[in-house]
Enzyme design. Structure first.
Site, PDB file in Angstrom:
ATOM      1  N   HIS A  37       9.052  31.779  11.717  1.00 52.36           N
ATOM      2  CA  HIS A  37       9.926  30.855  10.933  1.00 52.36           C
ATOM      3  C   HIS A  37      11.402  31.118  10.804  1.00 52.36           C
ATOM      4  O   HIS A  37      12.104  30.147  11.087  1.00 52.36           O
ATOM      5  CB  HIS A  37       9.360  30.847   9.412  1.00 52.36           C
ATOM      6  CG  HIS A  37       7.976  30.144   9.023  1.00 52.36           C
ATOM      7  ND1 HIS A  37       7.079  31.216   8.670  1.00 52.36           N
ATOM      8  CD2 HIS A  37       7.236  29.079   9.420  1.00 52.36           C
ATOM      9  CE1 HIS A  37       5.876  30.591   8.641  1.00 52.36           C
ATOM     10  NE2 HIS A  37       6.054  29.198   8.947  1.00 52.36           N
ATOM     11  N   GLN A 155       0.910  19.096  16.772  1.00 52.52           N
ATOM     12  CA  GLN A 155       1.810  18.639  15.573  1.00 52.52           C
ATOM     13  C   GLN A 155       2.983  18.266  16.249  1.00 52.52           C
ATOM     14  O   GLN A 155       3.510  17.258  15.902  1.00 52.52           O
ATOM     15  CB  GLN A 155       2.017  19.759  14.539  1.00 52.52           C
ATOM     16  CG  GLN A 155       2.990  19.177  13.592  1.00 52.52           C
ATOM     17  CD  GLN A 155       3.250  20.419  12.678  1.00 52.52           C
ATOM     18  OE1 GLN A 155       2.504  20.352  11.668  1.00 52.52           O
ATOM     19  NE2 GLN A 155       4.074  21.451  12.657  1.00 52.52           N
TER      20      GLN A 155
END
Length: 283
Positions: A37, A155
């Site tokens: 992240h 995604q």
């Protein structure tokens, strides 16, 4: 780092940045941040003047009997990590802020292609929840660029198609998969892997690479390769969700003359569902 909980205050702040001609980067997350992240934020910092990260555990993308209740929420630790790497803004709204009329009456954004296969087949409604919340976040932040990880390959493909179809003025950038030393892809759900399972879970990545090597070596019996790969994962003690050799752009089953191929897999441990993928160019 400035932290915002409300749409209006974040919009007012970002409007000032827009008037100053600053390029805005955006990294949407569900929190429980790890190095992958943080790498998305660092990548956005390379091309943008300011970077906004969001943390919102979006219940709309979780199906029945999925792990929304136990999904790890570590906001204080996440905030400290983002501040330490120089993220400019953090948006962490409550559910009622994102869905003021309730989720049952929420307008939905539906991408009709690529969403009923792979993860979409085993998680009905998942991508509808993803595309709806990402559309809302794009409308709130109005970024010039948004960075997503390739680990969630489907995604990423769905969001790219949504942005293209809806003429959204945002550049979608992909970030590489970050892995442990044995090949396990970093994931917020890795914390649910048991100590007994941990030495074996990298079999998913090893199997994907084994199939990739076979294809690069000339094999085109894709269905047989998928079956052989499934046996490898099952012998390691895991239940397979899917293992598919796909056209990288369409995510349809790969044809023997496709040159851009992505191999995607998902499997279940006792406490987690893990996904991974590798892509290759066949000449």
């Amino acid at each position: 780092m400035h932290v915002f909980h409300h749409i209006a205050s974040l919009r007012a702040e970002l409007a000032r940045a827009g008037r100053e001609g600053k390029r805005i980067g955006f990294v949407p997350t569900m929190g429980n941040l790890h190095d992958a992240h943080l790498a998305l934020v660092k990548q956005a910092q390379q091309t943008c003047d300011i970077v906004v990260a969001s943390i919102f555990v979006n219940r709309l993308q979780f199906g029945l009997n999925e792990d929304w209740d136990k999904y790890p929420r570590t906001l204080p630790d996440d905030t400290a990590k983002l501040e330490a790497i120089g993220c400019d803004y953090l948006f962490c709204p409550e559910e009622r802020e994102m869905y003021p009329n309730g989720m049952d009456e929420q307008t939905r954004v539906i991408v009709p292609t690529m969403t009923d296969v792979l993860c979409g087949a085993s998680r009905p409604g998942h991508f509808e929840g993803v595309t709806t919340v990402v559309t809302k976040l794009f409308n709130i932040v109005q970024p010039d660029e948004a960075v997503f990880g390739i680990k969630d390959y489907q995604q990423l493909a769905v969001i790219r198609r949504m942005v293209e179809d809806l003429c959204m003025p945002v550049e979608i950038t992909a970030s590489e998969i970050y892995r442990e030393s044995d090949g396990l892809a970093l994931s917020s759900r890795n914390g649910f892997i048991t100590d007994d399972e941990r030495p074996r879970v990298a079999e998913l990545n090893r199997t994907l690479n084994w199939i990739g090597d076979a294809i690069k070596g000339g094999r085109r019996d894709f269905l047989v390769l998928q079956e052989e790969g499934a046996h490898r994962i099952e012998r390691a003690g895991f239940a397979l969700d899917y293992l598919e050799i796909c056209n990288s752009r369409s995510l349809k089953p790969a044809a023997v003359d496709d040159t851009e191929i992505t191999i995607l897999g998902a499997m279940y441990t006792d406490g987690a569902r893990l996904i991974d993928n590798i892509s290759l160019t066949v000449v």
